[in-house]
Design a protein around this motif. Sequence first.
Motif, mmCIF file in Angstrom:
data_model
loop_
_atom_site.group_PDB
_atom_site.id
_atom_site.type_symbol
_atom_site.label_atom_id
_atom_site.label_comp_id
_atom_site.label_asym_id
_atom_site.label_seq_id
_atom_site.Cartn_x
_atom_site.Cartn_y
_atom_site.Cartn_z
ATOM 1 N N ALA A 174 0.844 -1.205 0.306
ATOM 2 C CA ALA A 174 -0.147 -0.105 -0.459
ATOM 3 C C ALA A 174 0.717 1.223 0.006
ATOM 4 O O ALA A 174 0.441 2.707 -0.404
ATOM 5 C CB ALA A 174 -1.137 0.000 0.818
ATOM 6 N N VAL A 175 2.140 1.358 0.767
ATOM 7 C CA VAL A 175 2.555 2.392 1.049
ATOM 8 C C VAL A 175 4.240 2.589 -0.483
ATOM 9 O O VAL A 175 5.025 3.476 0.081
ATOM 10 C CB VAL A 175 3.722 2.875 1.908
ATOM 11 N N ALA A 176 4.312 1.455 -1.305
ATOM 12 C CA ALA A 176 5.361 1.126 -1.649
ATOM 13 C C ALA A 176 4.829 2.178 -3.199
ATOM 14 O O ALA A 176 3.767 2.108 -3.234
ATOM 15 C CB ALA A 176 5.756 -0.260 -2.351
ATOM 16 N N ARG A 177 6.644 2.373 -3.275
ATOM 17 C CA ARG A 177 6.175 3.467 -4.780
ATOM 18 C C ARG A 177 5.973 2.394 -5.739
ATOM 19 O O ARG A 177 6.238 1.176 -5.422
ATOM 20 C CB ARG A 177 7.708 3.985 -5.114
ATOM 21 N N HIS A 178 5.229 3.284 -6.868
ATOM 22 C CA HIS A 178 4.787 2.408 -8.703
ATOM 23 C C HIS A 178 3.805 0.749 -7.778
ATOM 24 O O HIS A 178 4.099 0.244 -8.812
ATOM 25 C CB HIS A 178 6.218 2.192 -8.938
ATOM 26 N N ALA A 179 3.878 1.098 -6.931
ATOM 27 C CA ALA A 179 2.933 -0.302 -6.608
ATOM 28 C C ALA A 179 0.986 0.479 -6.065
ATOM 29 O O ALA A 179 1.251 1.512 -5.468
ATOM 30 C CB ALA A 179 3.137 -0.701 -5.373
ATOM 31 N N THR A 180 0.374 -0.937 -5.633
ATOM 32 C CA THR A 180 -1.053 -0.072 -5.624
ATOM 33 C C THR A 180 -1.704 -1.229 -5.219
ATOM 34 O O THR A 180 -1.425 -2.675 -5.954
ATOM 35 C CB THR A 180 -1.822 0.220 -6.854
ATOM 36 N N SER A 181 -2.347 -1.530 -4.064
ATOM 37 C CA SER A 181 -2.955 -2.272 -3.554
ATOM 38 C C SER A 181 -4.689 -2.357 -4.398
ATOM 39 O O SER A 181 -5.055 -3.998 -3.640
ATOM 40 C CB SER A 181 -3.085 -2.307 -1.653
ATOM 41 N N LYS A 182 -4.796 -2.320 -5.129
ATOM 42 C CA LYS A 182 -6.379 -1.516 -5.572
ATOM 43 C C LYS A 182 -6.315 -2.589 -6.945
ATOM 44 O O LYS A 182 -7.335 -3.396 -6.963
ATOM 45 C CB LYS A 182 -6.674 -0.423 -5.621
ATOM 46 N N ILE A 183 -5.143 -3.040 -7.128
ATOM 47 C CA ILE A 183 -5.000 -3.268 -8.677
ATOM 48 C C ILE A 183 -4.878 -4.937 -8.865
ATOM 49 O O ILE A 183 -3.854 -4.885 -8.171
ATOM 50 C CB ILE A 183 -4.713 -2.015 -9.816
ATOM 51 N N ALA A 184 -5.102 -5.787 -8.936
ATOM 52 C CA ALA A 184 -4.522 -7.207 -8.825
ATOM 53 C C ALA A 184 -5.196 -7.634 -10.505
ATOM 54 O O ALA A 184 -3.859 -8.755 -10.995
ATOM 55 C CB ALA A 184 -5.431 -8.321 -7.548
ATOM 56 N N THR A 185 -5.999 -7.343 -11.197
ATOM 57 C CA THR A 185 -5.673 -8.150 -12.350
ATOM 58 C C THR A 185 -6.121 -6.884 -13.310
ATOM 59 O O THR A 185 -6.508 -5.735 -12.962
ATOM 60 C CB THR A 185 -7.535 -8.569 -12.389
ATOM 61 N N LEU A 186 -6.402 -7.456 -14.795
ATOM 62 C CA LEU A 186 -6.444 -5.993 -15.654
ATOM 63 C C LEU A 186 -7.706 -5.865 -16.241
ATOM 64 O O LEU A 186 -8.192 -4.452 -15.791
ATOM 65 C CB LEU A 186 -5.810 -6.148 -16.731
ATOM 66 N N ASP A 187 -8.663 -6.523 -15.492
ATOM 67 C CA ASP A 187 -10.351 -5.944 -15.673
ATOM 68 C C ASP A 187 -10.278 -5.383 -14.479
ATOM 69 O O ASP A 187 -11.494 -4.364 -14.398
ATOM 70 C CB ASP A 187 -10.984 -7.468 -15.194
ATOM 71 N N ASP A 188 -9.512 -5.485 -13.681
ATOM 72 C CA ASP A 188 -9.450 -4.141 -12.254
ATOM 73 C C ASP A 188 -9.030 -2.954 -12.234
ATOM 74 O O ASP A 188 -9.447 -1.732 -12.464
ATOM 75 C CB ASP A 188 -8.822 -4.610 -10.907
ATOM 76 N N LEU A 189 -8.182 -2.371 -13.576
ATOM 77 C CA LEU A 189 -7.779 -1.436 -14.306
ATOM 78 C C LEU A 189 -8.870 -1.130 -14.546
ATOM 79 O O LEU A 189 -8.772 0.261 -15.450
ATOM 80 C CB LEU A 189 -6.564 -1.909 -14.901
ATOM 81 N N GLU A 190 -9.340 -2.018 -15.772
ATOM 82 C CA GLU A 190 -10.251 -0.805 -16.711
ATOM 83 C C GLU A 190 -11.217 -0.622 -16.240
ATOM 84 O O GLU A 190 -12.729 -0.152 -16.728
ATOM 85 C CB GLU A 190 -11.142 -1.891 -17.668
ATOM 86 N N ARG A 191 -12.278 -1.407 -14.587
ATOM 87 C CA ARG A 191 -13.125 -0.908 -14.260
ATOM 88 C C ARG A 191 -12.646 -0.460 -12.993
ATOM 89 O O ARG A 191 -13.413 -1.217 -11.386
ATOM 90 C CB ARG A 191 -14.352 -2.603 -13.868
ATOM 91 N N VAL A 192 -12.208 0.330 -12.816
ATOM 92 C CA VAL A 192 -11.815 1.404 -10.955
ATOM 93 C C VAL A 192 -13.077 1.580 -10.745
ATOM 94 O O VAL A 192 -13.658 2.334 -11.131
ATOM 95 C CB VAL A 192 -10.511 2.166 -10.743
ATOM 96 N N ALA A 193 -13.393 0.438 -9.673
ATOM 97 C CA ALA A 193 -14.814 0.908 -8.271
ATOM 98 C C ALA A 193 -14.321 2.023 -7.411
ATOM 99 O O ALA A 193 -15.430 2.281 -6.709
ATOM 100 C CB ALA A 193 -15.634 0.402 -8.503
ATOM 101 N N SER A 194 -13.246 2.038 -7.159
ATOM 102 C CA SER A 194 -13.182 2.281 -5.629
ATOM 103 C C SER A 194 -12.727 3.785 -5.880
ATOM 104 O O SER A 194 -12.324 4.116 -7.540
ATOM 105 C CB SER A 194 -11.721 1.273 -5.185
ATOM 106 N N LEU A 195 -12.349 4.946 -4.989
ATOM 107 C CA LEU A 195 -11.191 5.664 -4.406
ATOM 108 C C LEU A 195 -10.426 5.890 -3.643
ATOM 109 O O LEU A 195 -9.161 4.355 -4.190
ATOM 110 C CB LEU A 195 -12.176 7.314 -4.001
#
Length: 515
Positions: free
Chosen positions: A1-22
């Motif tokens: 969550a606090v690492a550079r160039h990373a995100t805890s919100k995205i696990a798959t490509l589908d997550d990236l194309e359907r971002v539903a979180s803030l």
Amino acid sequence: AVARHATSKIATLDDLERVASLGFRGEALASIAAVSRFSLTSRQADDSHGWVITGEAGREAVEPAAHPPGATVEVRDLYYNTPARRKFLKSDAAEYGHCEEAFKRIALSRPDIAFVLQRDNRVPWRLARCQDHPERRAASLLGEEFMEAARRLDERSGSLRLWGFAAPPAYSRGSRDSQYFFVNGRFVRDKLIQHAVRQAYHDILHPQRHPAFVLFLELDPATVDINVHPTKIEVRFREANGIHHFLFNALNKALAASLSSSPAAPSAAQKPAAAYQETLPLARRRPPLEAAERVNLYQALFGQVARPPATAEPETPETPEIPLLGFAIGQLREIYLLAQNEKGLVVVDMHAAHERIVYEKLKQALDSQPLSAQPLLIPVSFPANAVEIATATENGAILEKLGFTVAMLSPTHLAVRAIPAILPDADVVTLTREVLREIQAYGASRALTERRNALLASMACHGSVRAGRRLSLAEANALLREMETVEHAGHCNHGRPTWFQITLAELDRLFLRGQ
């Protein structure tokens, strides 16, 4: 969550194309942690305890922690280790203003969550949960006056939904500080959205004023890209034209309601009449009109326009409905029309009201066919310069579509032989010159496309009842009845109000009755 160039919100490509979180991207949270005393505490609902990440200047430690289900991000002493940043900060009041604005945006987007804003051991904002009543959250943050004026809307088209609150032009502002638009819960200031909103208010708002609104657009996350701007304040829609069309039509429908279907009427005073009535002694409060009083008011006022036949009144007569704007009782300085309705006194700006009526009629007439022309019994001639004569002779077809017949009488004069039938009382010379000026300045094609409404608005202004004209009661009541049926009748083409309601309670207060 606090690492550079990373995100805890995205696990798959589908997550990236359907971002539903803030929330934060990993890069953003890492940057904040590097310049503050930072902690992130989180616990899943099924776990016996939570975990906390703490750190200063990017040095993190992970430990067990007691915490309710959910997550808390705490940032203290922001920029404590980078003093060079201070030169970019403004005054405490200015920086707090930015923080408060961010707080308002988040709080408006989630009425189902309680929020507290604390500053220097004070609590400027404490907002309770109001999940089923988002209007309460909007009223808390934008004021009761906004909610009293705002039009509620909830429009759907396929997977699209636009809902929220849009204030009429009477509540317009000198800045954009009361504009909140959310896409799937995310606050945005997007150019396409702003253009659609401006177009919806175009016919009813003064160009130097700004509308106030709290609006929520809901759509399939796969049809909107929220990663096109570093601050995520702009978005990109897959079907941009369709979104623009939907937003414009939904807002325009809410704002275009005629007076007869409008839930609220403009008031000359800010305090609601009902609230003032409650402050009067019980014996002084004014009850609604009884049935007999309605009949008397109806026969006394409406009878001057179209008195019903003298027949024996049945023992139980039907109670006539008093129209929203009531019936005319006179004029003030030949500028304002005075009318009486059930609530009290109605004051109408005759020119502004008639201008709106004529403008809407011109739009409807031109949409269906060329404007009907009214031949003049005696043609009106006037001196014209070379540009006016050339414009008239080269654009005869366009002028005829607008209801004009204009011919060259001599090298220095034009003759007007017909004008639009909708504008029988217009100043022929002034009206014709204004239309010629518009065609000459923008060209015939633009005058009837992108400049069409501006041209018709100018024609309506010159063809409306002018201040200083005395109206008969029949003419005055006819004007009131038309106002009750036309769209946008509450405001003229320049955004000015066309009428105000002054209630009996407000008049009582002015004269200190019941006190």
